[in-house]
Design an enzyme around this catalytic site. Structure first.
Site, PDB file in Angstrom:
ATOM      1  N   GLU A 184       0.826  -1.210   0.000  1.00  0.00           N
ATOM      2  CA  GLU A 184       0.000   0.000   0.000  1.00  0.00           C
ATOM      3  C   GLU A 184       0.862   1.263   0.000  1.00  0.00           C
ATOM      4  O   GLU A 184       0.537   2.247  -0.673  1.00  0.00           O
ATOM      5  CB  GLU A 184      -0.940   0.002   1.213  1.00  0.00           C
ATOM      6  CG  GLU A 184      -1.966  -1.116   1.234  1.00  0.00           C
ATOM      7  CD  GLU A 184      -3.055  -0.956   0.188  1.00  0.00           C
ATOM      8  OE1 GLU A 184      -3.071   0.063  -0.529  1.00  0.00           O
ATOM      9  OE2 GLU A 184      -3.912  -1.863   0.087  1.00  0.00           O
ATOM     10  N   ARG A 188       0.619   3.813  -3.277  1.00  0.00           N
ATOM     11  CA  ARG A 188      -0.013   5.102  -2.986  1.00  0.00           C
ATOM     12  C   ARG A 188       1.018   6.210  -2.804  1.00  0.00           C
ATOM     13  O   ARG A 188       0.908   7.273  -3.421  1.00  0.00           O
ATOM     14  CB  ARG A 188      -0.881   4.997  -1.729  1.00  0.00           C
ATOM     15  CG  ARG A 188      -2.037   4.018  -1.846  1.00  0.00           C
ATOM     16  CD  ARG A 188      -2.848   3.946  -0.557  1.00  0.00           C
ATOM     17  NE  ARG A 188      -3.709   2.770  -0.521  1.00  0.00           N
ATOM     18  CZ  ARG A 188      -5.024   2.814  -0.331  1.00  0.00           C
ATOM     19  NH1 ARG A 188      -5.629   3.965  -0.163  1.00  0.00           N
ATOM     20  NH2 ARG A 188      -5.740   1.703  -0.308  1.00  0.00           N
ATOM     21  N   ASP A 316      -4.406 -10.118  -8.046  1.00  0.00           N
ATOM     22  CA  ASP A 316      -4.660  -9.235  -9.184  1.00  0.00           C
ATOM     23  C   ASP A 316      -3.451  -8.508  -9.773  1.00  0.00           C
ATOM     24  O   ASP A 316      -3.057  -8.719 -10.917  1.00  0.00           O
ATOM     25  CB  ASP A 316      -5.754  -8.224  -8.810  1.00  0.00           C
ATOM     26  CG  ASP A 316      -5.524  -7.549  -7.461  1.00  0.00           C
ATOM     27  OD1 ASP A 316      -4.466  -7.745  -6.850  1.00  0.00           O
ATOM     28  OD2 ASP A 316      -6.433  -6.807  -7.012  1.00  0.00           O
ATOM     29  N   GLU A 451     -12.101  -0.198 -10.314  1.00  0.00           N
ATOM     30  CA  GLU A 451     -11.615  -1.153 -11.320  1.00  0.00           C
ATOM     31  C   GLU A 451     -12.457  -1.204 -12.592  1.00  0.00           C
ATOM     32  O   GLU A 451     -11.913  -1.282 -13.709  1.00  0.00           O
ATOM     33  CB  GLU A 451     -11.520  -2.557 -10.698  1.00  0.00           C
ATOM     34  CG  GLU A 451     -10.333  -2.745  -9.773  1.00  0.00           C
ATOM     35  CD  GLU A 451     -10.529  -2.067  -8.422  1.00  0.00           C
ATOM     36  OE1 GLU A 451      -9.513  -1.784  -7.737  1.00  0.00           O
ATOM     37  OE2 GLU A 451     -11.699  -1.821  -8.036  1.00  0.00           O
TER      38      GLU A 451
END
Length: 576
Positions: A184, A188, A316, A451
């Site tokens: 993360e 980010r 993913d 998404e």
């Protein structure tokens, strides 16, 4: 001579005498047919002329209406002014009034979300709009602020961008006793800062990106090179979450390549690229024939554990980055191994694709061992965009096959939204082929995820089909109706009832609104042949790779420095 002329005249006049044809019925029939043909020809020409005149009149009316609409619309400053995110001067491009209107609405949504964050949660990670306060979901790193930098810049919100830059310059401090998610924090914070640097050329963003990346690097110090997924930002102690049984997570371990390679290119320091490329080399040693990896990996041995195979949560973005590192390197031989691994994984993806009856919804199932599970996360709705983006690297037949699959999957993802009373998608869906309702919501919350909109953006860019813009507009309107509140945007606890939660996720500003804005912007705004988006929708400049991943341990310092020098000469990163 006179007789000849007189005789010729008499013979000619007999052809206009009706008695001549009455005695010769075949010639009468031919004459009749000729008359009918000429009559039809004349009538058809007159009809065409009238239709042409009617069409011209209608076109003139439509043109007049469009001119009136253009006069009423405010110009979009972020589109008409020339910024370094475009490949040519947008002042010369025609503006579609409907796209312009929709883009302005999305920009208004961003202003509403951002001003709410500024007012109630400035410097905190995320805003809780209902209670009007900030929370530090990521250790107090200003996640929403950093995540929003490139969105503000692209939308032309210059004052807001400058205020955010001042906070980063004067107040951002990574020296926090906090156990941070490597994944993360990379996508980010590192990604957000690097994107702001690539767009603006402001060195403070690169300096801060280097600072936080240096604090993350000890996570890769494992026997296999597979990183731990959690690290303390002060003491550098890494570990994995207890609930994984000590294993690392596939997506969390394979979704730092874009950011760390970019950081090596922009600083000339090879250590960042070396760490993340070691991960791919290690996984490639035992890469399966179908290219599908379980979501748990042992960081000591580098081997996978018995666990779910999925293009949804925890799997993913590993597959996404195999493709995007190839694009980031400008598709050269140096990054061809990434493309090869991705194509292998796409063969495996095809084995997971199933279709329902009677609706014929295509979906990507999950797999445990040899068993398929008829479930698909909304997170997996990034896949249509990824598949479409990668389809052009195939030959014509394979390219067409994968693009068609991308469009089928996008239709399913759009129906995730359309199938609920709020027109917002749940977190995941189950499929029941052969039943009257062959798709149903599983987990029913919606946390403002991007998404599906991301895939619509790619499909519109790559096909030019405006249907994807219409679908995106439907989704935006559903967010406006159900998620907009007085002090920002919130998710839904239940997409069936519309009950709201109390969190404005940072990715709503970083991804959802950005992809919606770009969906209604000219393709020359962040063109896909110059930029590649990380998994948090932060655009990074494409830089041609000439180094070999296998040789990065010995040569990368020189190679990265050469890339940096070329980038300076091309004016890609640094202002003169």
């Amino acid at each position: 001579m006179a007789r000849t002329r007189s005789s010729s005249s008499s013979n000619t006049w007999r052809y206009v005498n009706p008695a001549y044809y009455l005695k010769r019925p075949k010639r009468l029939a031919l004459l009749f047919m000729a008359f009918v043909s000429v009559s039809f020809f004349v009538w058809d020409r007159q009809t065409l002329v009238r239709e042409h005149e009617d069409e011209l009149f209608k076109l003139k009316e439509e043109l007049l209406q469009l001119q009136n609409q253009l006069e009423e619309l405010k110009p979009d400053d972020s589109i008409v002014k020339k910024i370094n995110t475009t490949s040519k001067n947008l002042d010369d491009l025609p503006i579609d009034p409907i796209e312009n209107q929709r883009r302005e609405k999305v920009k208004d949504a961003m202003v509403h979300a951002w001003t709410s964050y500024e007012k109630y949660a400035w410097g905190h990670d995320e805003l809780q709009p209902q209670s009007k306060n900030g929370v530090d979901s990521f250790g107090g790193l200003g996640a929403t602020l950093i995540d929003s930098l490139d969105t503000l810049y692209i939308m032309g919100l210059d004052e807001e961008f400058q205020r955010a830059k001042e906070w980063i310059t004067n107040s951002l401090d990574f020296n926090k006793n906090y156990d941070a998610s490597v994944f993360e924090t990379t996508i980010r914070v590192v990604g957000g800062l690097l994107s702001a640097y690539d767009l603006s050329g402001e060195h403070v963003f690169l300096e801060k990106a280097k600072d936080i990346a240096d604090r993350l690097l000890p996570a890769w110090d494992t026997p296999s090179g597979i990183p731990y997924n959690i690290i303390n930002l002060v003491n550098g102690n890494p570990h994995n979450p207890g609930w994984t049984g000590g294993d690392s997570i596939l997506a969390d371990s394979g979704t730092e390549q874009l950011e760390f390679i970019a950081l090596s290119q922009r600083t000339g320091d090879p250590k960042y690229q070396q760490k993340v490329e070691n991960v791919i080399r290690e996984l490639n040693k035992t890469f399966p024939a179908d290219g599908l990896l379980p979501i748990y990996i042992n960081p000591h041995k580098g081997t996978t554990s018995y666990s779910t195979i999925t293009f949804g949560a925890m799997g993913d973005s590993f597959y996404e980055y195999l493709l995007k590192v190839w694009i980031q390197g400008n598709k050269t031989a140096a990054v061809k191994p990434y493309r090869d691994m991705w194509e292998t994984s796409m063969k495996g993806l095809l084995t997971l694709v199933r279709r329902t009856e009677p609706s014929s919804f295509a979906y990507i199932s999950e797999k445990i061992g040899s068993s398929l599970i008829d479930k698909m996360d909304e997170l997996a709705c990034f896949a249509p965009g990824m598949i479409a983006l990668g389809s052009s690297g195939y030959g014509p037949d394979e390219s067409s096959k994968f693009l068609n699959l991308a469009e089928e999957l996008a239709w399913t993802c759009y129906n995730f939204y359309q199938s609920t009373p709020t027109k917002l998608a749940g977190e995941n869906y189950f499929f029941h082929s052969g039943q009257l309702q062959d798709m149903s919501v599983g987990t029913s919350w919606n946390i403002l995820r991007p998404e599906t909109v991301e895939s619509l953006f790619y499909l519109w860019r790559l096909t030019g089909n405006k249907t994807y813009q219409e679908w995106g507009w439907d989704i935006f309107q559903a967010f406006e109706k159900n998620s907009r509140v007085e002090s920002g945007y919130v998710g839904l606890k239940d997409v069936n009832t519309g009950v709201k939660d109390n969190m404005m996720q940072s990715f709503f500003l970083a991804e959802t609104l950005k992809y919606l804005y770009l969906l209604f912007s000219p393709p020359s705004v962040i063109p896909l042949d110059e930029w590649v988006f990380n998994t948090e929708a932060h655009p990074l400049r494409i830089v041609t790779r000439v180094d070999s991943p296998e040789a990065s341990n010995s040569k990368q310092g020189t190679s990265s420095n050469n890339i940096r020098i070329r980038a300076r000469k091309e004016g890609r990163f640094d202002k003169p």
